[in-house]
Scaffold this motif. Structure first.
Motif, PDB file in Angstrom:
ATOM      1  N   HIS A 126     -12.721   8.069 -10.852  1.00 61.16           N
ATOM      2  CA  HIS A 126     -11.569   7.401 -11.464  1.00 61.16           C
ATOM      3  C   HIS A 126     -10.266   7.755 -10.757  1.00 61.16           C
ATOM      4  O   HIS A 126      -9.440   6.880 -10.498  1.00 61.16           O
ATOM      5  CB  HIS A 126     -11.485   7.794 -12.940  1.00 61.16           C
ATOM      6  CG  HIS A 126     -10.346   7.163 -13.665  1.00 61.16           C
ATOM      7  ND1 HIS A 126     -10.285   5.817 -13.945  1.00 61.16           N
ATOM      8  CD2 HIS A 126      -9.179   7.715 -14.166  1.00 61.16           C
ATOM      9  CE1 HIS A 126      -9.170   5.554 -14.598  1.00 61.16           C
ATOM     10  NE2 HIS A 126      -8.472   6.681 -14.726  1.00 61.16           N
ATOM     11  N   ARG A 184     -15.607   8.556 -14.429  1.00 56.26           N
ATOM     12  CA  ARG A 184     -15.757   7.724 -15.630  1.00 56.26           C
ATOM     13  C   ARG A 184     -17.128   7.050 -15.611  1.00 56.26           C
ATOM     14  O   ARG A 184     -17.682   6.795 -14.527  1.00 56.26           O
ATOM     15  CB  ARG A 184     -14.664   6.655 -15.670  1.00 56.26           C
ATOM     16  CG  ARG A 184     -14.801   5.612 -14.574  1.00 56.26           C
ATOM     17  CD  ARG A 184     -13.589   4.731 -14.463  1.00 56.26           C
ATOM     18  NE  ARG A 184     -13.784   3.640 -13.505  1.00 56.26           N
ATOM     19  CZ  ARG A 184     -12.800   2.919 -13.010  1.00 56.26           C
ATOM     20  NH1 ARG A 184     -11.541   3.173 -13.364  1.00 56.26           N
ATOM     21  NH2 ARG A 184     -13.054   1.939 -12.165  1.00 56.26           N
ATOM     22  N   GLY A 242     -18.645   0.742 -16.471  1.00 55.47           N
ATOM     23  CA  GLY A 242     -18.193  -0.152 -17.527  1.00 55.47           C
ATOM     24  C   GLY A 242     -17.047   0.390 -18.350  1.00 55.47           C
ATOM     25  O   GLY A 242     -16.633  -0.256 -19.323  1.00 55.47           O
ATOM     26  N   TRP A 243     -16.535   1.559 -17.989  1.00 59.72           N
ATOM     27  CA  TRP A 243     -15.414   2.136 -18.746  1.00 59.72           C
ATOM     28  C   TRP A 243     -14.180   1.240 -18.619  1.00 59.72           C
ATOM     29  O   TRP A 243     -13.930   0.629 -17.570  1.00 59.72           O
ATOM     30  CB  TRP A 243     -15.092   3.536 -18.229  1.00 59.72           C
ATOM     31  CG  TRP A 243     -13.911   4.177 -18.912  1.00 59.72           C
ATOM     32  CD1 TRP A 243     -13.910   4.931 -20.023  1.00 59.72           C
ATOM     33  CD2 TRP A 243     -12.538   4.088 -18.475  1.00 59.72           C
ATOM     34  NE1 TRP A 243     -12.649   5.321 -20.350  1.00 59.72           N
ATOM     35  CE2 TRP A 243     -11.767   4.819 -19.412  1.00 59.72           C
ATOM     36  CE3 TRP A 243     -11.888   3.467 -17.422  1.00 59.72           C
ATOM     37  CZ2 TRP A 243     -10.398   4.949 -19.312  1.00 59.72           C
ATOM     38  CZ3 TRP A 243     -10.525   3.594 -17.315  1.00 59.72           C
ATOM     39  CH2 TRP A 243      -9.786   4.332 -18.256  1.00 59.72           C
ATOM     40  N   LYS A 244     -13.425   1.149 -19.693  1.00 60.39           N
ATOM     41  CA  LYS A 244     -12.180   0.368 -19.693  1.00 60.39           C
ATOM     42  C   LYS A 244     -11.074   1.187 -20.348  1.00 60.39           C
ATOM     43  O   LYS A 244     -11.346   1.983 -21.258  1.00 60.39           O
ATOM     44  CB  LYS A 244     -12.358  -0.959 -20.448  1.00 60.39           C
ATOM     45  CG  LYS A 244     -13.313  -1.938 -19.769  1.00 60.39           C
ATOM     46  CD  LYS A 244     -13.452  -3.203 -20.568  1.00 60.39           C
ATOM     47  CE  LYS A 244     -14.351  -4.206 -19.836  1.00 60.39           C
ATOM     48  NZ  LYS A 244     -15.694  -3.658 -19.548  1.00 60.39           N
ATOM     49  N   PRO A 245      -9.835   1.007 -19.918  1.00 56.40           N
ATOM     50  CA  PRO A 245      -8.717   1.731 -20.544  1.00 56.40           C
ATOM     51  C   PRO A 245      -8.595   1.389 -22.026  1.00 56.40           C
ATOM     52  O   PRO A 245      -9.056   0.358 -22.490  1.00 56.40           O
ATOM     53  CB  PRO A 245      -7.491   1.246 -19.750  1.00 56.40           C
ATOM     54  CG  PRO A 245      -8.032   0.696 -18.477  1.00 56.40           C
ATOM     55  CD  PRO A 245      -9.391   0.173 -18.798  1.00 56.40           C
ATOM     56  N   ARG A 246      -7.949   2.307 -22.752  1.00 53.12           N
ATOM     57  CA  ARG A 246      -7.800   2.127 -24.190  1.00 53.12           C
ATOM     58  C   ARG A 246      -7.079   0.812 -24.511  1.00 53.12           C
ATOM     59  O   ARG A 246      -7.477   0.097 -25.439  1.00 53.12           O
ATOM     60  CB  ARG A 246      -7.027   3.310 -24.779  1.00 53.12           C
ATOM     61  CG  ARG A 246      -6.785   3.198 -26.287  1.00 53.12           C
ATOM     62  CD  ARG A 246      -5.931   4.349 -26.765  1.00 53.12           C
ATOM     63  NE  ARG A 246      -6.656   5.586 -26.633  1.00 53.12           N
ATOM     64  CZ  ARG A 246      -7.480   6.074 -27.565  1.00 53.12           C
ATOM     65  NH1 ARG A 246      -7.673   5.383 -28.680  1.00 53.12           N
ATOM     66  NH2 ARG A 246      -8.103   7.214 -27.393  1.00 53.12           N
ATOM     67  N   GLU A 247      -6.021   0.511 -23.759  1.00 63.60           N
ATOM     68  CA  GLU A 247      -5.289  -0.727 -24.022  1.00 63.60           C
ATOM     69  C   GLU A 247      -6.169  -1.949 -23.774  1.00 63.60           C
ATOM     70  O   GLU A 247      -6.106  -2.933 -24.513  1.00 63.60           O
ATOM     71  CB  GLU A 247      -4.033  -0.796 -23.137  1.00 63.60           C
ATOM     72  CG  GLU A 247      -2.982   0.243 -23.488  1.00 63.60           C
ATOM     73  CD  GLU A 247      -2.499   0.085 -24.926  1.00 63.60           C
ATOM     74  OE1 GLU A 247      -2.413  -1.067 -25.401  1.00 63.60           O
ATOM     75  OE2 GLU A 247      -2.216   1.104 -25.575  1.00 63.60           O
ATOM     76  N   LYS A 248      -6.996  -1.854 -22.722  1.00 65.20           N
ATOM     77  CA  LYS A 248      -7.912  -2.954 -22.442  1.00 65.20           C
ATOM     78  C   LYS A 248      -8.932  -3.091 -23.562  1.00 65.20           C
ATOM     79  O   LYS A 248      -9.265  -4.209 -23.989  1.00 65.20           O
ATOM     80  CB  LYS A 248      -8.616  -2.710 -21.104  1.00 65.20           C
ATOM     81  CG  LYS A 248      -9.544  -3.839 -20.681  1.00 65.20           C
ATOM     82  CD  LYS A 248      -8.781  -5.109 -20.387  1.00 65.20           C
ATOM     83  CE  LYS A 248      -9.690  -6.198 -19.838  1.00 65.20           C
ATOM     84  NZ  LYS A 248      -8.969  -7.453 -19.568  1.00 65.20           N
ATOM     85  N   VAL A 249      -9.446  -1.939 -24.036  1.00 68.21           N
ATOM     86  CA  VAL A 249     -10.417  -1.969 -25.137  1.00 68.21           C
ATOM     87  C   VAL A 249      -9.784  -2.580 -26.386  1.00 68.21           C
ATOM     88  O   VAL A 249     -10.399  -3.397 -27.083  1.00 68.21           O
ATOM     89  CB  VAL A 249     -10.948  -0.546 -25.412  1.00 68.21           C
ATOM     90  CG1 VAL A 249     -11.800  -0.532 -26.677  1.00 68.21           C
ATOM     91  CG2 VAL A 249     -11.752  -0.039 -24.228  1.00 68.21           C
ATOM     92  N   GLU A 299      -7.260  -4.639 -26.460  1.00 69.91           N
ATOM     93  CA  GLU A 299      -7.064  -6.060 -26.222  1.00 69.91           C
ATOM     94  C   GLU A 299      -8.378  -6.828 -26.418  1.00 69.91           C
ATOM     95  O   GLU A 299      -8.399  -7.900 -27.031  1.00 69.91           O
ATOM     96  CB  GLU A 299      -6.536  -6.283 -24.797  1.00 69.91           C
ATOM     97  CG  GLU A 299      -6.345  -7.748 -24.427  1.00 69.91           C
ATOM     98  CD  GLU A 299      -5.292  -8.443 -25.274  1.00 69.91           C
ATOM     99  OE1 GLU A 299      -5.324  -9.690 -25.335  1.00 69.91           O
ATOM    100  OE2 GLU A 299      -4.437  -7.740 -25.860  1.00 69.91           O
ATOM    101  N   LEU A 300      -9.476  -6.261 -25.917  1.00 72.88           N
ATOM    102  CA  LEU A 300     -10.778  -6.899 -26.114  1.00 72.88           C
ATOM    103  C   LEU A 300     -11.147  -6.933 -27.592  1.00 72.88           C
ATOM    104  O   LEU A 300     -11.728  -7.921 -28.070  1.00 72.88           O
ATOM    105  CB  LEU A 300     -11.851  -6.148 -25.311  1.00 72.88           C
ATOM    106  CG  LEU A 300     -11.731  -6.235 -23.778  1.00 72.88           C
ATOM    107  CD1 LEU A 300     -12.798  -5.382 -23.121  1.00 72.88           C
ATOM    108  CD2 LEU A 300     -11.855  -7.682 -23.315  1.00 72.88           C
TER     109      LEU A 300
END
Length: 308
Positions: free
Chosen positions: A120, A149, A152-159, A161-162
């Protein structure tokens, strides 16, 4: 003396070439080996330049305390100044690189860095093509912070948003489902009302048909009763004449042409007795019959009045 100067000059050139060809690491994961600094200096006596190799400058150390804590799902591994040498990691190509395997008994193996994780960041610098020089040089420094990481890990903001997108889609799906349930309920209600209306119409029609059938049956019974009554009256009329006369009329109608039948006490027979058979009768059971050689009379009661 000139020969000594030439030999010294050749040696300086070889030293310069050797210094410029030295590398920083073997696989990008070892300790820092910085090339020495080359400095040219002019001599005072002969006016010629000589090359002086200065010791390489020390690489700036990274203050790990200034790094932001890793995000949720990110694992951070610290390699101290005492852990000099290759880390023992094998990476895949591309960005971000993935850890393919660990070398046995290496620093990475001792720290149990997970395999099949993506790199990361190095010292807080993200693994993107624009940071390749920074992260590669940082990987050679000690101490170094390695953030990895899972795939498939995504940032908290991205999570988040999803999650918002999923919630919006779920709300839209539920709204469509609610509308569909309302539509189905309306269709079911309309179908029930239509079935009830059709059942009511069928019941009304059956009632009308039953009433009409009852009227028809009543009329048929009345007609049969009237016909039976006429037949009985006709039978009474037929049997009103004496038996002897009726017998003589029957024998006469059955006899050959030119035969005669005698009745004691009488000269002849009443004409009505000769019409007691249906095939020659004008009226039979109170119904007009077809005349021999013609159709049914319009007024069988007064058949001889016309033509005088």
């Amino acid at each position: 003396k000139k020969k000594d100067k030439k030999d010294k000059k050749k040696k300086d050139k070889k030293s310069k070439k050797k210094a410029s060809s030295s590398s920083s690491s073997s696989d990008g994961s070892g300790s820092s080996v910085t090339a020495p600094t080359v400095k040219k200096q002019k001599k005072d006596d002969a006016g010629e330049e000589e090359i002086i190799l200065l010791p390489p400058p020390a690489a700036p150390k990274v203050n790990l305390d200034s790094l932001s804590p890793p995000e949720e799902g990110i694992q951070r591994f610290i390699f101290t100044e005492a852990e000099v040498g290759p880390l023992g990691l094998r990476f895949s190509g591309g960005f971000p690189p993935m850890i393919l395997s660990l070398i046995d008994d290496s620093f990475a193996a001792k720290k149990k860095i997970p395999v099949n994780f993506e790199v990361h960041a190095i010292n807080g610098n993200g693994l993107i093509p624009q940071n390749i020089d920074v992260v590669m040089s940082g990987l050679k420094m000690r101490p170094v912070a390695l953030d990895v990481r899972p795939l498939g890990w995504k940032p908290r903001e991205k999570v988040k948003e999803l999650e918002r997108i999923r919630e919006r889609q779920e709300a839209e799906r539920q709204a469509i489902q609610a509308q569909e349930e309302i539509r189905r309920a309306q269709v079911a209600q309309e179908s029930a009302e239509r079935n009830e209306r059709e059942a009511s119409e069928r019941a009304e029609k059956e009632a009308v048909d039953k009433a009409e059938a009852a009227v028809f049956m009543q009329r048929a019974r009345e007609q049969r009763a009237a016909t039976k009554e006429k037949e009985q009256a006709f039978e009474v009329a037929l049997s009103s004449d004496p038996k002897e006369l009726r017998k003589a009329a029957e024998e006469l109608m059955q006899a050959d042409y030119g035969s005669s039948v005698k009745v004691e006490g009488r000269r002849g027979l009443p004409l009505r007795l000769l019409t007691r058979r249906k095939e020659v009768a004008w009226m039979w059971y109170a119904e007009a019959q077809e005349l021999i050689g013609g159709g049914v009379q319009d007024d069988p009661v007064d058949s001889w009045s016309e033509g005088g």
